[in-house]
Write a protein that holds these residues in place. Structure first.
Motif, PDB file in Angstrom:
ATOM      1  N   ASP A   1      34.058  12.888   4.692  1.00  0.00           N
ATOM      2  CA  ASP A   1      34.904  11.693   4.766  1.00  0.00           C
ATOM      3  C   ASP A   1      35.098  11.044   3.398  1.00  0.00           C
ATOM      4  N   TRP A   2      34.133  11.267   2.512  1.00  0.00           N
ATOM      5  CA  TRP A   2      34.255  10.697   1.154  1.00  0.00           C
ATOM      6  C   TRP A   2      35.169  11.546   0.275  1.00  0.00           C
ATOM      7  N   PHE A   3      35.095  12.856   0.408  1.00  0.00           N
ATOM      8  CA  PHE A   3      35.813  13.740  -0.510  1.00  0.00           C
ATOM      9  C   PHE A   3      36.828  14.600   0.243  1.00  0.00           C
ATOM     10  N   ASP A   4      38.032  14.733  -0.337  1.00  0.00           N
ATOM     11  CA  ASP A   4      39.000  15.694   0.164  1.00  0.00           C
ATOM     12  C   ASP A   4      38.697  17.085  -0.369  1.00  0.00           C
ATOM     13  N   GLN A   5      38.283  17.126  -1.657  1.00  0.00           N
ATOM     14  CA  GLN A   5      37.982  18.421  -2.265  1.00  0.00           C
ATOM     15  C   GLN A   5      36.555  18.846  -1.899  1.00  0.00           C
ATOM     16  N   GLU A   6      36.274  20.120  -2.130  1.00  0.00           N
ATOM     17  CA  GLU A   6      34.941  20.643  -1.815  1.00  0.00           C
ATOM     18  C   GLU A   6      33.969  20.251  -2.921  1.00  0.00           C
ATOM     19  N   VAL A   7      32.821  19.722  -2.531  1.00  0.00           N
ATOM     20  CA  VAL A   7      31.782  19.328  -3.495  1.00  0.00           C
ATOM     21  C   VAL A   7      30.456  19.893  -3.017  1.00  0.00           C
ATOM     22  N   ALA A   8      29.450  19.742  -3.865  1.00  0.00           N
ATOM     23  CA  ALA A   8      28.106  20.218  -3.512  1.00  0.00           C
ATOM     24  C   ALA A   8      27.626  19.535  -2.241  1.00  0.00           C
ATOM     25  N   SER A   9      26.979  20.299  -1.379  1.00  0.00           N
ATOM     26  CA  SER A   9      26.464  19.720  -0.133  1.00  0.00           C
ATOM     27  C   SER A   9      25.254  18.842  -0.409  1.00  0.00           C
ATOM     28  N   VAL A  10      25.043  17.885   0.492  1.00  0.00           N
ATOM     29  CA  VAL A  10      23.929  16.931   0.383  1.00  0.00           C
ATOM     30  C   VAL A  10      23.136  16.970   1.682  1.00  0.00           C
ATOM     31  N   VAL A  11      21.811  16.937   1.571  1.00  0.00           N
ATOM     32  CA  VAL A  11      20.943  16.889   2.751  1.00  0.00           C
ATOM     33  C   VAL A  11      20.007  15.688   2.642  1.00  0.00           C
ATOM     34  N   ARG A  12      19.549  15.222   3.786  1.00  0.00           N
ATOM     35  CA  ARG A  12      18.585  14.121   3.838  1.00  0.00           C
ATOM     36  C   ARG A  12      17.329  14.591   4.572  1.00  0.00           C
ATOM     37  N   VAL A  13      16.164  14.339   3.979  1.00  0.00           N
ATOM     38  CA  VAL A  13      14.900  14.648   4.644  1.00  0.00           C
ATOM     39  C   VAL A  13      14.723  13.675   5.803  1.00  0.00           C
ATOM     40  N   LYS A  14      14.511  14.217   7.000  1.00  0.00           N
ATOM     41  CA  LYS A  14      14.487  13.393   8.207  1.00  0.00           C
ATOM     42  C   LYS A  14      13.099  12.842   8.527  1.00  0.00           C
ATOM     43  N   GLN A  15      12.063  13.413   7.931  1.00  0.00           N
ATOM     44  CA  GLN A  15      10.702  13.031   8.305  1.00  0.00           C
ATOM     45  C   GLN A  15       9.975  12.298   7.171  1.00  0.00           C
ATOM     46  N   MET A  16      10.718  11.616   6.286  1.00  0.00           N
ATOM     47  CA  MET A  16      10.074  10.965   5.146  1.00  0.00           C
ATOM     48  C   MET A  16       9.111   9.865   5.590  1.00  0.00           C
ATOM     49  N   THR A  17       9.439   9.158   6.661  1.00  0.00           N
ATOM     50  CA  THR A  17       8.524   8.110   7.126  1.00  0.00           C
ATOM     51  C   THR A  17       7.211   8.704   7.621  1.00  0.00           C
ATOM     52  N   LEU A  18       7.266   9.879   8.235  1.00  0.00           N
ATOM     53  CA  LEU A  18       6.038  10.540   8.675  1.00  0.00           C
ATOM     54  C   LEU A  18       5.206  10.940   7.455  1.00  0.00           C
ATOM     55  N   PHE A  19       5.842  11.479   6.433  1.00  0.00           N
ATOM     56  CA  PHE A  19       5.099  11.873   5.240  1.00  0.00           C
ATOM     57  C   PHE A  19       4.530  10.652   4.514  1.00  0.00           C
ATOM     58  N   ASP A  20       5.241   9.520   4.562  1.00  0.00           N
ATOM     59  CA  ASP A  20       4.686   8.291   3.978  1.00  0.00           C
ATOM     60  C   ASP A  20       3.444   7.846   4.750  1.00  0.00           C
ATOM     61  N   ARG A  21       3.499   7.967   6.071  1.00  0.00           N
ATOM     62  CA  ARG A  21       2.344   7.599   6.895  1.00  0.00           C
ATOM     63  C   ARG A  21       1.162   8.516   6.577  1.00  0.00           C
ATOM     64  N   ILE A  22       1.427   9.792   6.382  1.00  0.00           N
ATOM     65  CA  ILE A  22       0.372  10.745   6.020  1.00  0.00           C
ATOM     66  C   ILE A  22      -0.205  10.396   4.658  1.00  0.00           C
ATOM     67  N   ARG A  23       0.680  10.093   3.717  1.00  0.00           N
ATOM     68  CA  ARG A  23       0.230   9.738   2.363  1.00  0.00           C
ATOM     69  C   ARG A  23      -0.667   8.502   2.406  1.00  0.00           C
ATOM     70  N   LEU A  24      -0.305   7.518   3.205  1.00  0.00           N
ATOM     71  CA  LEU A  24      -1.116   6.312   3.331  1.00  0.00           C
ATOM     72  C   LEU A  24      -2.487   6.634   3.910  1.00  0.00           C
ATOM     73  N   MET A  25      -2.542   7.426   4.963  1.00  0.00           N
ATOM     74  CA  MET A  25      -3.821   7.714   5.608  1.00  0.00           C
ATOM     75  C   MET A  25      -4.711   8.592   4.736  1.00  0.00           C
ATOM     76  N   PHE A  26      -4.120   9.371   3.842  1.00  0.00           N
ATOM     77  CA  PHE A  26      -4.924  10.201   2.939  1.00  0.00           C
ATOM     78  C   PHE A  26      -5.428   9.408   1.743  1.00  0.00           C
ATOM     79  N   PHE A  27      -4.531   8.692   1.066  1.00  0.00           N
ATOM     80  CA  PHE A  27      -4.913   7.962  -0.150  1.00  0.00           C
ATOM     81  C   PHE A  27      -5.534   6.601   0.148  1.00  0.00           C
ATOM     82  N   GLY A  28      -5.152   5.998   1.281  1.00  0.00           N
ATOM     83  CA  GLY A  28      -5.601   4.637   1.557  1.00  0.00           C
ATOM     84  C   GLY A  28      -4.718   3.601   0.911  1.00  0.00           C
TER      85      GLY A  28
END
Length: 564
Positions: free
Chosen positions: A155-182
C-alpha cells in the motif's frame, strides 16, 4: 535440559556461538520458570527448538537486534550455512514472522533510504507545493499529517521494493530475557554475544523458593514498571506515568525496583513543575536518595516545619557518611527557619599529612612512594580498594553467595543482583553475624586462608584476585587486628555502593612491632596538584575516629618547581 544441569557458555570459535548461548537462555527459563509461562508460550519455546538450525540462528540474530522490523535484503549471515531466504520462509511458515506487517510512516522512513522513498511520495509532495528533493527529515515532517494510518508495504509503494518482516514473538523473548537476567537493562548481547568461558562462577543452588519471580504477576509487575521508566525517559508527563505505576508489592525485590522508579518519577515531576506530585512520589519511595531530595524540595517550597519534623526524625536512623553530611547541612539551614537551635556540627578529626620530595622516575606517584617507603622490616604494598574489600569477600564468601530470592537468576553471576540494595545486609543478617563471630573467636584467619585456596580465581564482587598473593594476605592477617577488621567491614556494609571505594592507596605493615603498638598504617598518596576527594576524606575521618593509623602523603618532584 535437567533442572540440575549447569549450563555452559559457547566457545566463540563456533560460528553459531550466539545460537548456542540463546538456546542456553531459553532452556534455562523453560526449565526454571515453566510455571510462570502460559501454555501457548511454552509451546512456542518447544517450537523454537524444533526449527531447523539455520532458522533458529536467523531468528536469534533478529531477536538480538533493536526493534522488531527487518528488511529481508539486509539480513546477511553467511554462517547459517544455507540461504537466508530459505530460513526466512521457514520462520514465516511457522508463524514466527509477519510477512506483511502494517508499517507507520515513521517505521517506513527508518527502513528505507531517501532514494527509495522519493519516487513513492513525489506526487503527494508536488500536489502540496513542496520540492521533490526535500531532505529525508523534512519530507517525513511534511507528510506526517497526511499519512496517519499504518499500511502494508504494497500500500505504501507502487514499485517493487525489498520485503519487510516483523518478529511476532518479541514480547515473549523480552519476558524470557527478564526472567534470565533479572532486569531489562541488559541486552541479549550481554550474554549471547560474549565469551563467558574466561570467567569462573561460584555455583549457586537454584531452588524454586529462591526465585525472584514466584508468580507470573511478579513478571507482569516488573514489565509494567519497565514501561513506566521508558515513558519517563521518553518525556511523558510524570502525572500520566504516575497513574500507571503498579501498586506496592509484597515481593521485596520488586519493592526495591518500584522505589527506584518512584525516585525517578519524583525527579521528573519536579522538573515539570509538579511539585506536589514530586513530594508524593519521593515520600512513597523507600530509596535512600529519595529522603534528601524530599527534604530539599520541601525546603524550596518553604514548608520548613514539615521538613524539620522529617529531618529530625530521620536523624535518629543509622546513616551513611554522605547521608549524615547532607542531613546535617539541611538541619542547619532549617533550624534558622523554624527557630530551633542548630544541631551541633560534628567536629572533623585532624587528618595527618606529610610531604615527600623525590626524584621523578616515570612511575606512578603511588609506586614511587611505595618503593621509597618500603623496607624489609616494614614492607609497603599498593592496595587501594583491593585489600579490605578482598578480606571481607573471603571471610563472607558463602554469605555473599547465599541463595535467597532476587539474588541470583542464572549461573553466570559475578555476584548477587541485590548487592547495592538497602536490604542486602538485613536479608542476610544472621549469616553476617556468624562471619563476624569468627572475627571475635579467632576462626576468621583460617577461614580466610582456606577460602583463598579453595576459591582461587572464582569471581566475587569484593575479591580482586590479581591484587592478592599469599604474602600480602598473611601480613594483613598478622598485622591488622580482628577488631579493626570488624569495624571496617561494618562500615563497608553500611553502604556498599558508597563505602567500597575511597580507601588509601598504600598499606605499610610493621610485623616486628609489639602487640601494644600499631602494626599497620594506611597512606593516601597525592601527586602535585591532586586533592583529596570527598569519599577519601570520609574514610580518613573514620580512621581517625577509630584510632586507625592513616595519613596523606603529598609528593613533590625534585627540581620540578611544582608543589602539591
Amino acid at each position: 535440559m535437567s533442572m540440575h544441569l549447569r549450563p555452559a557458555a559457547a566457545d566463540l570459535e563456533n560460528p553459531l556461538y550466539y545460537l548456542k548461548n540463546m538456546e542456553t537462555v531459553v532452556s534455562w527459563v523453560a526449565n526454571h520458570h515453566a510455571d510462570l509461562l502460559l501454555e501457548p508460550e511454552r509451546a512456542r519455546l518447544r517450537d523454537f527448538f524444533e526449527l531447523p538450525r539455520p532458522s533458529r540462528a536467523l531468528l536469534t540474530r533478529m531477536v538480538m537486534r533493536s526493534g522488531d522490523l527487518f528488511r529481508a535484503d539486509k539480513l546477511n549471515y553467511p554462517e547459517l550455512g544455507s540461504p537466508e531466504a530459505d530460513a526466512l520462509n521457514e520462520l514465516i511458515a511457522d508463524n514466527w514472522l509477519d510477512a506483511a506487517p502494517l508499517l507507520t510512516l515513521d517505521e517506513l522512513f527508518r527502513l528505507f533510504t531517501l532514494a527509495e522513498l522519493r519516487p513513492a511520495f513525489a506526487p503527494v509532495l508536488a500536489q502540496a507545493g513542496h520540492a521533490k528533493n526535500l531532505p529525508k527529515a523534512r519530507m517525513l515532517e511534511v507528510l506526517r499529517d497526511t499519512f496517519v494510518d499504518a499500511r502494508t508495504l504494497t500500500d505504501w509503494f507502487d514499485q517493487e521494493v525489498a520485503s519487510v518482516v516483523r518478529v511476532k514473538q518479541m514480547t515473549l523473548f523480552d519476558r524470557i530475557r527478564l526472567m534470565f537476567f533479572g532486569n531489562l537493562r541488559q541486552s541479549w548481547s550481554d550474554f549471547v554475544l560474549v565469551e563467558l568461558g574466561h570467567h569462573r562462577y561460584e555455583p549457586v543452588e537454584f531452588k524454586p523458593e529462591v526465585r525472584a519471580f514466584s508468580q507470573r504477576s511478579d513478571v507482569d509487575t516488573y514489565l509494567a514498571m519497565h514501561h513506566c521508566r521508558e515513558w519517563l525517559d521518553a518525556g511523558v508527563l510524570a502525572a500520566e506515568v504516575w497513574a500507571e505505576v503498579p501498586h506496592p508489592s509484597d515481593n521485596p525485590w520488586l519493592t526495591s525496583r518500584r522505589d527506584r522508579l518512584l525516585l525517578e518519577l519524583g525527579r521528573q515531576a519536579e522538573r515539570q513543575g509538579e511539585r506536589e506530585l514530586a513530594l508524593q512520589a519521593l515520600a512513597a519511595s523507600g530509596h535512600r536518595e529519595a529522603r534528601l531530595k524530599q527534604l530539599r524540595l520541601l525546603e524550596r517550597m518553604k514548608r520548613f516545619e514539615e521538613a524539620w519534623a522529617i529531618a529530625a526524625h530521620w536523624q535518629n536512623h543509622e546513616l551513611s557518611d554522605a547521608e549524615s553530611q547532607g542531613l546535617a547541612r539541611i538541619l542547619k539551614r532549617l533550624a534558622v527557619k523554624v527557630g530551633q537551635p542548630a544541631p551541633p556540627a560534628p567536629r572533623a578529626p585532624e587528618i595527618h599529612e606529610f610531604i615527600l620530595t623525590l626524584p621523578q622516575t616515570g612511575g606512578s606517584v603511588e609506586a614511587v612512594v611505595r618503593d621509597h617507603l618500603s623496607t624489609p622490616e616494614a614492607p609497603v604494598f599498593y592496595v587501594e580498594n583491593t585489600l579490605i574489600n578482598s578480606l571481607f569477600g573471603l571471610l563472607c564468601w558463602h554469605t555473599i553467595f547465599k541463595a535467597i530470592p532476587g539474588a541470583f537468576f542464572h549461573p553466570f553471576h559475578t555476584g548477587p543482583a541485590d548487592l547495592v540494595r538497602e536490604d542486602f545486609v538485613s536479608r542476610r543478617q544472621a549469616a553476617f553475624n556468624l562471619c563476624f563471630a569468627a572475627l571475635h573467636d579467632g576462626r576468621y584467619r583460617q577461614q580466610i586462608l582456606d577460602t583463598y585456596e579453595a576459591k582461587q580465581g572464582i569471581t566475587n564482587p569484593f575479591v580482586i584476585w590479581p591484587a592478592l598473593n599469599k604474602e600480602l594476605l598473611t601480613l594483613a592477617l598478622d598485622c591488622i587486628p580482628s577488631g579493626d577488621l570488624r569495624i571496617l567491614f561494618e562500615r563497608l556494609l553500611l553502604n556498599i555502593r558508597e563505602h567500597r571505594s575511597g580507601f588509601p592507596d598504600l598499606v605499610r605493615f610493621y610485623p616486628e612491632n609489639a602487640d601494644n603498638k600499631p602494626r599497620y598504617e594506611m597512606i593516601e598518596v597525592k601527586g602535585p596538584g591532586d586533592r583529596l576527594q570527598d569519599h577519601q576524606i570520609r574514610w580518613l575521618h573514620f580512621f581517625a575516629r577509630q584510632g586507625i593509623a592513616a595519613s596523606v602523603c603529598y609528593l613533590r618532584w625534585q627540581d620540578s618547581g611544582v608543589t602539591a
